[in-house]
Design a protein around this motif. Structure first.
Motif, PDB file in Angstrom:
ATOM      1  N   TYR A  13       0.881  -1.175   0.000  1.00 14.27           N
ATOM      2  CA  TYR A  13       0.000   0.000   0.000  1.00 14.27           C
ATOM      3  C   TYR A  13       0.909   1.213   0.000  1.00 14.27           C
ATOM      4  O   TYR A  13       2.013   1.174   0.548  1.00 14.27           O
ATOM      5  N   GLN A  14       0.470   2.296  -0.631  1.00 12.69           N
ATOM      6  CA  GLN A  14       1.246   3.540  -0.629  1.00 12.69           C
ATOM      7  C   GLN A  14       0.382   4.696  -0.155  1.00 12.69           C
ATOM      8  O   GLN A  14      -0.818   4.728  -0.427  1.00 12.69           O
ATOM      9  N   LEU A  15       1.028   5.628   0.531  1.00 12.05           N
ATOM     10  CA  LEU A  15       0.344   6.801   1.072  1.00 12.05           C
ATOM     11  C   LEU A  15       1.251   8.007   0.918  1.00 12.05           C
ATOM     12  O   LEU A  15       2.432   7.940   1.275  1.00 12.05           O
ATOM     13  N   THR A  16       0.712   9.082   0.375  1.00  5.96           N
ATOM     14  CA  THR A  16       1.443  10.350   0.343  1.00  5.96           C
ATOM     15  C   THR A  16       1.053  11.127   1.587  1.00  5.96           C
ATOM     16  O   THR A  16      -0.135  11.354   1.840  1.00  5.96           O
ATOM     17  N   VAL A  17       2.030  11.513   2.390  1.00  6.86           N
ATOM     18  CA  VAL A  17       1.780  12.192   3.660  1.00  6.86           C
ATOM     19  C   VAL A  17       1.190  13.578   3.408  1.00  6.86           C
ATOM     20  O   VAL A  17       1.720  14.369   2.620  1.00  6.86           O
ATOM     21  N   THR A  18       0.083  13.859   4.098  1.00  7.81           N
ATOM     22  CA  THR A  18      -0.547  15.180   4.061  1.00  7.81           C
ATOM     23  C   THR A  18      -0.677  15.691   5.498  1.00  7.81           C
ATOM     24  O   THR A  18      -0.459  14.942   6.457  1.00  7.81           O
ATOM     25  N   ALA A  19      -1.095  16.920   5.641  1.00  7.12           N
ATOM     26  CA  ALA A  19      -1.272  17.513   6.973  1.00  7.12           C
ATOM     27  C   ALA A  19      -2.288  16.721   7.805  1.00  7.12           C
ATOM     28  O   ALA A  19      -2.204  16.709   9.030  1.00  7.12           O
ATOM     29  N   ALA A  20      -3.228  16.058   7.158  1.00 12.03           N
ATOM     30  CA  ALA A  20      -4.213  15.249   7.885  1.00 12.03           C
ATOM     31  C   ALA A  20      -3.566  14.067   8.597  1.00 12.03           C
ATOM     32  O   ALA A  20      -4.158  13.489   9.511  1.00 12.03           O
ATOM     33  N   ASP A  21      -2.345  13.703   8.211  1.00 10.29           N
ATOM     34  CA  ASP A  21      -1.634  12.566   8.803  1.00 10.29           C
ATOM     35  C   ASP A  21      -0.675  12.970   9.915  1.00 10.29           C
ATOM     36  O   ASP A  21      -0.034  12.120  10.516  1.00 10.29           O
ATOM     37  N   PHE A  22      -0.544  14.258  10.177  1.00  7.37           N
ATOM     38  CA  PHE A  22       0.420  14.758  11.162  1.00  7.37           C
ATOM     39  C   PHE A  22       0.069  14.326  12.582  1.00  7.37           C
ATOM     40  O   PHE A  22      -1.074  14.003  12.897  1.00  7.37           O
ATOM     41  N   ALA A  23       1.071  14.380  13.440  1.00 14.00           N
ATOM     42  CA  ALA A  23       0.894  14.080  14.855  1.00 14.00           C
ATOM     43  C   ALA A  23       0.212  15.271  15.523  1.00 14.00           C
ATOM     44  O   ALA A  23       0.831  16.293  15.787  1.00 14.00           O
ATOM     45  N   VAL A  24      -1.092  15.115  15.758  1.00 13.24           N
ATOM     46  CA  VAL A  24      -1.901  16.145  16.406  1.00 13.24           C
ATOM     47  C   VAL A  24      -2.589  15.497  17.594  1.00 13.24           C
ATOM     48  O   VAL A  24      -3.262  14.480  17.445  1.00 13.24           O
ATOM     49  N   VAL A  33       4.878  15.676  10.901  1.00 12.95           N
ATOM     50  CA  VAL A  33       5.315  14.436  10.258  1.00 12.95           C
ATOM     51  C   VAL A  33       4.206  13.395  10.413  1.00 12.95           C
ATOM     52  O   VAL A  33       3.280  13.569  11.204  1.00 12.95           O
ATOM     53  N   LEU A  34       4.335  12.298   9.673  1.00 10.78           N
ATOM     54  CA  LEU A  34       3.376  11.206   9.767  1.00 10.78           C
ATOM     55  C   LEU A  34       3.313  10.707  11.209  1.00 10.78           C
ATOM     56  O   LEU A  34       4.330  10.343  11.795  1.00 10.78           O
ATOM     57  N   SER A  35       2.120  10.695  11.772  1.00 16.35           N
ATOM     58  CA  SER A  35       1.951  10.299  13.171  1.00 16.35           C
ATOM     59  C   SER A  35       2.012   8.784  13.332  1.00 16.35           C
ATOM     60  O   SER A  35       1.772   8.024  12.387  1.00 16.35           O
ATOM     61  N   THR A  36       2.302   8.358  14.549  1.00 13.00           N
ATOM     62  CA  THR A  36       2.298   6.933  14.862  1.00 13.00           C
ATOM     63  C   THR A  36       0.891   6.368  14.671  1.00 13.00           C
ATOM     64  O   THR A  36       0.722   5.252  14.180  1.00 13.00           O
ATOM     65  N   PHE A  37      -0.120   7.150  15.023  1.00 14.93           N
ATOM     66  CA  PHE A  37      -1.509   6.726  14.831  1.00 14.93           C
ATOM     67  C   PHE A  37      -1.790   6.454  13.355  1.00 14.93           C
ATOM     68  O   PHE A  37      -2.328   5.407  12.991  1.00 14.93           O
ATOM     69  N   ALA A  38      -1.413   7.391  12.474  1.00 15.21           N
ATOM     70  CA  ALA A  38      -1.638   7.216  11.036  1.00 15.21           C
ATOM     71  C   ALA A  38      -0.830   6.034  10.500  1.00 15.21           C
ATOM     72  O   ALA A  38      -1.298   5.303   9.620  1.00 15.21           O
TER      73      ALA A  38
END
Length: 133
Positions: A13-24, A33-38
């Motif tokens: 599977y591939q994913l392009t990191v966006t702001a929706a994937d950030f650690a919030v 950056v890509l969050s652990t949750f995402a």
């Protein structure tokens, strides 16, 4: 359940990191950056590709295990490649090793588990746990 797979088979599977994937957390940006949750969500989805092909009518897959070892960052705009490797089928539970990379850079490793169950029995169990609702 049908199982056309064996140990060592892979799904990707591939994913392009966006702001929706950030650690919030609690509405506050922790790191852009890509969050652990995402990561966990994408790793589970990658191994779920096996389950999707194993299900027969009236069956559902349910998660039983997710471990994520977050090893490095993935930045906005980067393409993250996820890979799930079929480890074993233990009864009706599929166990996979998973990883995420940006090019050669290791982002995460882990394991997933998903059990294939009767959809009817699963819904009955959910109703039971909700007090019959």
């Amino acid at each position: 359940m049908t199982n056309p797979f064996g140990p060592g088979d892979e799904q990707t599977y591939q994913l392009t990191v966006t702001a929706a994937d950030f650690a919030v957390l609690n509405g506050r940006l922790i790191h852009p950056v890509l969050s652990t949750f995402a990561l966990g969500q994408a790793l589970e989805w990658t191994s779920r590709q096996f389950v999707e092909q194993m299900l027969e009518a009236g069956e559902e897959g349910i998660g039983t295990l997710l471990t994520v070892e977050h090893r490095g960052p993935a930045f906005e705009g980067e393409m993250v490649a996820f890979r799930a490797v079929f480890e074993e089928l233990r009864g009706f539970e599929l166990l996979c090793r998973v990883e995420a990379r940006v090019g050669a850079r290791l982002v995460a490793t882990g394991r997933t588990g998903q059990r294939i169950v009767s959809r009817e029995k699963l819904q009955a169990r959910f109703r039971e746990l909700r007090g019959g609702q």
